[in-house]
Design a protein around this motif. Structure first.
Motif, short mmCIF file in Angstrom:
data_model
loop_
_atom_site.label_atom_id
_atom_site.label_comp_id
_atom_site.label_asym_id
_atom_site.label_seq_id
_atom_site.Cartn_x
_atom_site.Cartn_y
_atom_site.Cartn_z
N ALA A 54 0.83 -1.20 0.00
CA ALA A 54 0.00 0.00 0.00
C ALA A 54 0.88 1.25 0.00
O ALA A 54 0.38 2.35 -0.15
CB ALA A 54 -0.92 0.01 1.22
N LEU A 67 -4.83 -1.60 -0.52
CA LEU A 67 -5.58 -0.86 0.50
C LEU A 67 -6.70 -1.71 1.09
O LEU A 67 -7.00 -1.62 2.27
CB LEU A 67 -6.16 0.42 -0.10
CG LEU A 67 -5.16 1.52 -0.41
CD1 LEU A 67 -5.85 2.66 -1.15
CD2 LEU A 67 -4.51 2.03 0.87
N ARG A 179 -3.76 2.72 6.19
CA ARG A 179 -2.88 2.22 5.12
C ARG A 179 -2.55 3.28 4.09
O ARG A 179 -1.73 3.04 3.22
CB ARG A 179 -3.55 1.04 4.42
CG ARG A 179 -3.72 -0.17 5.32
CD ARG A 179 -4.47 -1.28 4.63
NE ARG A 179 -4.67 -2.41 5.53
CZ ARG A 179 -5.52 -3.37 5.34
NH1 ARG A 179 -6.31 -3.36 4.25
NH2 ARG A 179 -5.65 -4.35 6.20
#
Length: 180
Positions: A54, A67, A179
């Motif tokens: 991510a 994600l 994230r």
């Protein structure tokens, strides 16, 4: 129902239009496949594929499937889902054809912002989700996060009462915000 179909069509058109101009000028590889096409994550050197990260590379947007992992999407949908389909800055997990009906869509960048703009134009209820990102919004079927200039949207499609999805959407929004 018609409104949701219009939103889906508008998102698809936006994503197709945005990705149409992103192709390189390289000719197709032998066998007609485009350079870099093939198994997602496959490495032409024969090494094992790595899990997507991510983390943005050189300021690029994070990978949408990084994600929201398949496990995240399955928890949100409450059912097993097929492997993701990646298209540009989107990632879609769908339920198997045997059912139940479920789909989780992840949009990163302009597509996510456009989706939010359409929700606003249609007058859908949008509420704030405090303490999540620079800006965090929640609808009956999706959430929208902004960190700096980066927008992320995650949409859940299920054949249930949308109120049942509010808590799982909020939980995933907090996870995804961490994230970004």
């Amino acid at each position: 129902m018609r409104t949701r179909r219009l939103i889906a069509l508008a998102l698809a058109a936006t994503l197709l239009t945005a990705s149409a101009g992103c192709g390189g000028d390289e000719p197709p590889a032998v066998g007609g496949a485009a350079p870099g096409a093939g198994t997602p994550g496959a490495d032409p050197t024969g090494e094992a594929p790595t899990e997507p990260s991510a983390e943005p590379v050189d300021g690029a947007a994070p990978e949408p499937c990084a994600l929201v992992s398949k496990a995240d999407a399955e928890r949100l949908a409450g059912t097993p889902l097929d492997e993701p389909v990646v298209a540009g800055q989107s990632c879609t997990y769908t339920g198997p054809v045997s059912g139940p009906t479920a789909q989780v869509e992840v949009f990163v960048g302009e597509g996510a912002k456009k989706y939010l703009d359409i929700e606003r134009q249609l007058g859908h209820e949008i509420r704030e989700l405090a303490g999540t990102a620079d800006e965090a919004l929640l609808t009956a079927e999706a959430f929208f996060l902004r960190r700096g200039e980066l927008w992320v949207a995650v949409r859940l499609v299920r054949l249930n009462d949308p109120q049942e999805n509010r808590a799982p959407l909020e939980r995933l929004a907090r996870t995804v915000a961490g994230r970004m």
